[in-house]
Design a protein around this motif. Structure first.
Motif, mmCIF file in Angstrom:
data_model
loop_
_atom_site.group_PDB
_atom_site.id
_atom_site.type_symbol
_atom_site.label_atom_id
_atom_site.label_comp_id
_atom_site.label_asym_id
_atom_site.label_seq_id
_atom_site.Cartn_x
_atom_site.Cartn_y
_atom_site.Cartn_z
ATOM 1 N N LEU A 167 0.856 -1.188 0.000
ATOM 2 C CA LEU A 167 0.000 0.000 0.000
ATOM 3 C C LEU A 167 0.889 1.233 0.000
ATOM 4 O O LEU A 167 2.068 1.155 0.313
ATOM 5 N N ASP A 168 0.329 2.358 -0.421
ATOM 6 C CA ASP A 168 1.123 3.585 -0.483
ATOM 7 C C ASP A 168 1.374 4.110 0.928
ATOM 8 O O ASP A 168 0.676 3.759 1.886
ATOM 9 N N ARG A 169 2.360 4.972 1.055
ATOM 10 C CA ARG A 169 2.830 5.446 2.352
ATOM 11 C C ARG A 169 1.732 6.133 3.164
ATOM 12 O O ARG A 169 1.584 5.885 4.361
ATOM 13 N N GLU A 170 0.939 6.989 2.518
ATOM 14 C CA GLU A 170 -0.084 7.738 3.257
ATOM 15 C C GLU A 170 -1.150 6.798 3.824
ATOM 16 O O GLU A 170 -1.566 6.921 4.975
ATOM 17 N N THR A 171 -1.579 5.831 3.009
ATOM 18 C CA THR A 171 -2.572 4.845 3.476
ATOM 19 C C THR A 171 -1.979 4.015 4.609
ATOM 20 O O THR A 171 -2.652 3.699 5.592
ATOM 21 N N GLN A 172 -0.695 3.676 4.483
ATOM 22 C CA GLN A 172 -0.006 2.899 5.517
ATOM 23 C C GLN A 172 -0.001 3.664 6.845
ATOM 24 O O GLN A 172 -0.309 3.099 7.900
ATOM 25 N N ILE A 173 0.329 4.950 6.791
ATOM 26 C CA ILE A 173 0.363 5.781 8.007
ATOM 27 C C ILE A 173 -1.029 5.812 8.648
ATOM 28 O O ILE A 173 -1.178 5.581 9.854
#
Length: 204
Positions: free
Chosen positions: A134-140
């Protein structure tokens, strides 16, 4: 026996994907579960952890206080390396024992689920690697929601792992988990059908 390494970043959905594969009939060995097993009271690894970090990492009942240990190792790379030097060999031994039992039982395909498959240099334990991405923002966002963390705390945990974009490039197959649970399930079912069920001896 074909061993598929299943990895990804923290909160990327590795465990969810592994459970779905398990429901479809795959044999799954989870490194996080092994990591919990090897630090149970009476295990050699727990004794080594206490010798290295002191009694303060134990709960009153003698079990490992993960939060206390986590605070030490997340803040100190040298402490983390010490911990990994204790736990990784113990996990490796336990993983090899379980894989050998599956092999003897005639299992065709097994998933080895490990968050630090690349970081710990254990890709030699598997034949190929599948990455849950998953992309970084979704991961955060997912990590903050899952563990009740501040953005800063979530970022510090993510920073201790190889970036998702790098893992993505190293995977033979990438499972995109940016969407819904249903979207993840559909991908897992398709991969099971195309990559595992149809590749069994005697098919096609």
């Amino acid at each position: 026996m074909r061993i598929i390494g299943l990895t990804g970043g923290i909160a990327s959905g590795k465990t969810s994907a592994a459970h779905l594969f398990e429901e479809l009939g795959a044999a799954v060995i989870d490194a996080d579960q092994l990591a919990r097993e090897v630090v149970q009271p009476g295990e050699e690894a727990l004794a080594q952890i206490v010798a290295s970090f002191g009694e303060k990492v134990l709960n009153p009942d003698g079990t490992l206080n993960r939060a206390a240990l986590g605070e030490i190792v997340f803040a100190d790379p040298a402490a983390r390396r010490t911990l990994e030097g204790i736990t990784h060999p113990a996990i490796k031994k336990r993983a090899e024992e379980k894989l050998e039992r599956l092999r003897q039982a005639g299992t065709g395909t097994a998933f080895y689920v490990a968050p630090l498959l690349f970081e710990a240099g254990i890709t030699s334990r598997v034949h190929e690697v599948w990455v849950v991405y998953l992309d970084r923002e979704t991961q955060i966002e997912r990590l903050m929601a899952r563990d009740g963390l501040t953005r800063e705390a979530a970022l510090s945990r993510i920073a201790s792992q190889m970036p998702m974009e790098e893992k993505r490039k190293l995977g033979k197959i990438v499972i995109d988990n940016r969407g819904s649970r249903e979207a993840l399930e559909a991908q897992v079912r398709r991969l099971w059908r195309e990559e595992i069920a149809d590749r069994k001896p005697g098919r096609g």
